[in-house]
Design a protein around this motif. Structure first.
Motif, PDB file in Angstrom:
ATOM      1  N   ASP A  80       0.797  -1.230   0.000  1.00 13.68           N
ATOM      2  CA  ASP A  80       0.000   0.000   0.000  1.00 13.68           C
ATOM      3  C   ASP A  80       0.827   1.276   0.000  1.00 13.68           C
ATOM      4  N   CYS A  81       2.156   1.162  -0.057  1.00 12.50           N
ATOM      5  CA  CYS A  81       2.976   2.376  -0.023  1.00 12.50           C
ATOM      6  C   CYS A  81       2.941   3.073  -1.396  1.00 12.50           C
ATOM      7  N   GLU A  82       3.271   4.333  -1.399  1.00 12.28           N
ATOM      8  CA  GLU A  82       3.222   5.138  -2.623  1.00 12.28           C
ATOM      9  C   GLU A  82       4.129   4.580  -3.716  1.00 12.28           C
ATOM     10  N   GLU A  83       5.333   4.143  -3.337  1.00 17.02           N
ATOM     11  CA  GLU A  83       6.262   3.604  -4.332  1.00 17.02           C
ATOM     12  C   GLU A  83       5.731   2.308  -4.947  1.00 17.02           C
ATOM     13  N   ALA A  84       5.057   1.482  -4.150  1.00 21.19           N
ATOM     14  CA  ALA A  84       4.461   0.249  -4.685  1.00 21.19           C
ATOM     15  C   ALA A  84       3.368   0.587  -5.677  1.00 21.19           C
ATOM     16  N   ASN A  85       2.555   1.581  -5.374  1.00 18.48           N
ATOM     17  CA  ASN A  85       1.507   2.002  -6.304  1.00 18.48           C
ATOM     18  C   ASN A  85       2.106   2.516  -7.612  1.00 18.48           C
ATOM     19  N   LYS A  86       3.197   3.262  -7.522  1.00 17.61           N
ATOM     20  CA  LYS A  86       3.870   3.750  -8.727  1.00 17.61           C
ATOM     21  C   LYS A  86       4.403   2.588  -9.558  1.00 17.61           C
TER      22      LYS A  86
END
Length: 97
Positions: A80-86
């Motif tokens: 759920d972290c921002e880098e994973a979403n990117k």
């Protein structure tokens, strides 16, 4: 040995294709996306693979994405972290291109 039984270890070309750049010319796909984490223990290997592939006789497109401050498989441990979403968005675009 778990991922590739019978291999000679981490420098086996099946695990580290940059060990034999001549084999890279034979890749049959037209695009490769290399993803590394900024603090991934395999970061340098990923960067080298990208450079060797880019400089080889392979005629496809290769891109790289580095997720700053992230380690190996962070997208699985921190989904759920921002880098994973990117990263997931980048990969979805890559597969749909």
């Amino acid at each position: 040995m778990y991922i590739c039984p019978g291999s000679s270890g981490v420098d086996d070309v099946r695990i580290n294709p940059a060990m034999d750049p001549r084999l890279l010319e034979k890749i049959v796909c037209g695009k490769v996306q290399v993803c590394v984490g900024g603090v991934d223990k395999y970061r340098e290997r990923g960067l080298r693979y990208y450079e060797v592939l880019k400089e080889s006789g392979w005629g496809g497109d290769v891109d790289i994405m580095e997720s700053e401050g992230k380690g190996h498989v962070f997208h699985l441990t921190e989904p759920d972290c921002e880098e994973a979403n990117k990263l997931i968005t980048l990969l979805a675009c890559f597969f749909n291109r």
